[in-house]
Design an enzyme around this catalytic site. Structure first.
Site, PDB file in Angstrom:
ATOM      1  N   HIS A 120     -52.581  17.965  -4.002  1.00 12.10           N
ATOM      2  CA  HIS A 120     -52.297  16.167  -3.771  1.00 12.10           C
ATOM      3  C   HIS A 120     -53.616  15.641  -3.444  1.00 12.10           C
ATOM      4  O   HIS A 120     -53.920  14.578  -4.116  1.00 12.10           O
ATOM      5  CB  HIS A 120     -51.216  16.240  -2.782  1.00 12.10           C
ATOM      6  CG  HIS A 120     -49.654  16.420  -3.288  1.00 12.10           C
ATOM      7  ND1 HIS A 120     -49.237  17.612  -3.778  1.00 12.10           N
ATOM      8  CD2 HIS A 120     -48.468  15.623  -3.365  1.00 12.10           C
ATOM      9  CE1 HIS A 120     -47.975  17.540  -4.032  1.00 12.10           C
ATOM     10  NE2 HIS A 120     -47.855  16.129  -3.895  1.00 12.10           N
TER      11      HIS A 120
ATOM     12  N   HIS B 193       2.071   3.240  -3.027  1.00 11.38           N
ATOM     13  CA  HIS B 193       1.368   3.978  -4.371  1.00 11.38           C
ATOM     14  C   HIS B 193       1.989   5.274  -4.151  1.00 11.38           C
ATOM     15  O   HIS B 193       1.534   5.767  -5.362  1.00 11.38           O
ATOM     16  CB  HIS B 193      -0.182   3.924  -3.607  1.00 11.38           C
ATOM     17  CG  HIS B 193      -1.031   2.594  -4.340  1.00 11.38           C
ATOM     18  ND1 HIS B 193      -1.227   2.477  -5.332  1.00 11.38           N
ATOM     19  CD2 HIS B 193      -1.703   1.634  -3.446  1.00 11.38           C
ATOM     20  CE1 HIS B 193      -1.780   1.385  -5.537  1.00 11.38           C
ATOM     21  NE2 HIS B 193      -2.092   0.846  -4.397  1.00 11.38           N
TER      22      HIS B 193
ATOM     23  N   GLN C 118       0.888  -1.218  -0.102  1.00 13.13           N
ATOM     24  CA  GLN C 118       0.028   0.136  -0.064  1.00 13.13           C
ATOM     25  C   GLN C 118       0.767   1.252   0.072  1.00 13.13           C
ATOM     26  O   GLN C 118       0.653   2.145  -0.655  1.00 13.13           O
ATOM     27  CB  GLN C 118      -1.072   0.039   1.140  1.00 13.13           C
ATOM     28  CG  GLN C 118      -1.913   1.086   1.295  1.00 13.13           C
ATOM     29  CD  GLN C 118      -2.738   0.919   0.121  1.00 13.13           C
ATOM     30  OE1 GLN C 118      -3.453  -0.122  -0.079  1.00 13.13           O
ATOM     31  NE2 GLN C 118      -2.982   2.168  -0.748  1.00 13.13           N
TER      32      GLN C 118
ATOM     33  N   ASP D 136      -6.794  -6.431  -5.704  1.00 20.75           N
ATOM     34  CA  ASP D 136      -6.597  -5.413  -6.481  1.00 20.75           C
ATOM     35  C   ASP D 136      -6.392  -5.931  -8.036  1.00 20.75           C
ATOM     36  O   ASP D 136      -6.431  -5.033  -8.712  1.00 20.75           O
ATOM     37  CB  ASP D 136      -4.951  -4.885  -6.186  1.00 20.75           C
ATOM     38  CG  ASP D 136      -5.078  -3.693  -5.257  1.00 20.75           C
ATOM     39  OD1 ASP D 136      -6.224  -3.264  -4.922  1.00 20.75           O
ATOM     40  OD2 ASP D 136      -4.021  -3.305  -4.533  1.00 20.75           O
TER      41      ASP D 136
ATOM     42  N   GLU E  76      -9.988   1.689   3.623  1.00 24.55           N
ATOM     43  CA  GLU E  76     -10.396   1.347   2.253  1.00 24.55           C
ATOM     44  C   GLU E  76     -10.111  -0.330   2.165  1.00 24.55           C
ATOM     45  O   GLU E  76     -10.917  -0.978   1.575  1.00 24.55           O
ATOM     46  CB  GLU E  76      -9.529   2.208   1.329  1.00 24.55           C
ATOM     47  CG  GLU E  76      -9.413   1.599  -0.068  1.00 24.55           C
ATOM     48  CD  GLU E  76      -8.471   2.166  -0.672  1.00 24.55           C
ATOM     49  OE1 GLU E  76      -8.783   2.399  -2.150  1.00 24.55           O
ATOM     50  OE2 GLU E  76      -7.353   2.720  -0.466  1.00 24.55           O
ATOM     51  N   HIS E  77      -9.066  -0.293   2.653  1.00 25.73           N
ATOM     52  CA  HIS E  77      -8.652  -2.006   2.680  1.00 25.73           C
ATOM     53  C   HIS E  77      -8.444  -2.421   4.004  1.00 25.73           C
ATOM     54  O   HIS E  77      -7.582  -1.602   4.809  1.00 25.73           O
ATOM     55  CB  HIS E  77      -7.397  -2.305   1.779  1.00 25.73           C
ATOM     56  CG  HIS E  77      -7.373  -1.863   0.421  1.00 25.73           C
ATOM     57  ND1 HIS E  77      -6.703  -0.700  -0.125  1.00 25.73           N
ATOM     58  CD2 HIS E  77      -7.897  -2.233  -0.919  1.00 25.73           C
ATOM     59  CE1 HIS E  77      -7.125  -0.487  -1.320  1.00 25.73           C
ATOM     60  NE2 HIS E  77      -7.677  -1.424  -1.936  1.00 25.73           N
TER      61      HIS E  77
END
Length: 429
Positions: A415, A258, A255, A356, A322-323
């Protein structure tokens, strides 16, 4: 990395807070580019392609010849890997198909729901230091399964005006026909507003840098839907004495590489594991080609020591990663405690890399704590759920008076009248 031992719950919010980025100047730049593209279309796009991607283009759309060249030049082994991943992603997303519901809520009142594809979708695929051809599969595969009529893909070209060959190969495998050589903010603007070459879409998907994310948020206010808000990528690993420190370190580094703003978090009940992971990080980091990115990311990482597994999972839910990798032998009961996460990886062999690329789940996921409320991209992301109702005369008799009463008590008399007229027509038969 920063080791935090047994933090009190009052400290959790501060520990899990993502870094704040001053975006004032960023939004000024983004708004200027978007305004220019809205006003000047292709000419503005090509101007910014030359400025930002250093590509002088005569046209924006990728030709059939360029796709054929990419297929011919991509190693067969990589093409086979792309096809395997595509097959798994397709199988998992096909299983998500919504079959619809149909029910009678009252006698004569029938309500049902259908899933209808979004006609026009835009996919943004980053290039740069890491051309994400895997993201093509993650976005295009469910779009094709959903039945989206127009799938527009944009990705930045290199200085020679060519999109990465693996990206084109993945697009071909996934079934994308319309590919454009556009990167960054200008890609988002082109898809949001439409240009002479690029059709306007109804929803934009895909990751990107902070400029791309800002552009998506700007255009989502009035012009187009987006998949989700997003920030830098992140992973949280829950580990204990049963975990393999070699694997844990590898997962954190996968990770961290990245980019310098990526986040990694390790939560454990074992102080000894922290020391083992630290040693592994040093040895594995030394041989990574992207080690400078990873070093900067690790400098902001956090190792959190907790009392027990329940506290570990409560802290993870507060972080909403996220993960989430639960790298323990007893992952099954911990799995049941997950409330907030984009995608969860269970057991020592389930590395984030599997999701991934090729396990079949989608890797386009909520970051920045948005996993508290958002799902990752899935088949439903490319569809709309439309509800239908039919009322017979019996249905009017079943709910008509209740509708009149409710409308009247909201002071919405038109209505009420719409229902009253129907009731009267039935009573006068």
């Amino acid at each position: 990395m920063n080791i935090i031992e047994y933090p009190e719950r009052e400290q959790w919010a501060e520990i899990t807070r993502r870094p704040h980025i001053d975006t004032t100047q960023l939004y000024d730049t983004v708004n200027g580019v978007l305004s220019d593209i809205r006003a000047n279309g292709d000419s503005a796009v090509m101007k910014y392609e030359e400025r930002f991607d250093h590509a002088r283009l005569s046209g924006l759309k990728v030709s059939e010849e360029e796709i054929k060249e990419a297929l011919d030049n991509t190693p067969k082994e990589l093409v086979d890997a792309i096809r395997l991943a595509h097959a798994n992603i397709r199988k998992f997303h096909q299983a998500q198909a919504f079959s619809g519901i149909d029910t009678e809520t009252q006698p004569g009142v029938r309500c049902w729901q259908r899933s209808v594809p979004i006609d026009k979708v835009g996919l943004y695929i980053p290039g740069g230091t890491a051309p994400l051809f895997s993201t093509v599969l993650m976005l295009a595969t469910p779009a094709v399964i959903a039945g989206c009529k127009d799938i527009i893909l944009c990705s930045p070209p290199d200085a020679e005006g060519k999109i990465n060959g693996a990206i084109l190969c993945a697009a071909h495998v996934a079934g994308v026909k319309h590919i454009y050589k556009i990167g960054g903010v200008q890609a988002i603007g082109a898809m949001a507003y439409g240009t002479e070459s690029v059709p306007k879409v109804y929803k934009i998907f895909g990751p990107g840098n902070q400029y791309v994310m800002a552009a998506k948020q700007v255009v989502s206010v009035h012009d187009v839907a987006i998949d989700m808000p997003a920030g830098p990528s992140e992973v949280c690993v829950v580990a204990d004495d049963t975990s393999n420190p070699v694997f844990v370190a590898a997962d954190l580094l996968s990770q961290a590489e990245h980019g310098p703003d990526s986040q990694v978090m390790l939560i454990s009940t074992s102080r000894e594991l922290f020391h083992k992971v630290e040693k592994e990080l040093a040895s594995q980091l030394a041989v990574l080609p992207r080690k400078e990115f990873a070093k900067k990311s690790l400098a902001n990482s956090k190792f959190v020591l907790v009392h027990d597994a329940e506290e570990a999972m409560a802290f993870s839910n507060a972080y909403a990663p996220e993960h989430l990798i639960i790298s323990t032998d007893d992952y099954e009961p911990l799995c049941d405690m997950v409330r907030n996460a984009g995608s969860v990886f269970l057991g020592k062999y389930a590395c984030e890399s599997a999701g991934d690329y090729a396990s079949g789940t989608n890797h386009t996921l909520p970051t920045h704590g948005y996993a508290t409320a958002y799902s990752g991209v899935n088949l439903d992301s490319f569809c709309k759920k439309i509800t239908y109702q039919h009322l017979s005369a019996e249905g009017i008799r079943s709910i008509g008076h209740a509708v009149e009463l409710m409308a009247e008590n909201e002071s919405l008399f038109a209505h009420k009248n719409a229902m009253t007229l129907r009731i009267n027509e039935l009573n006068n038969r």
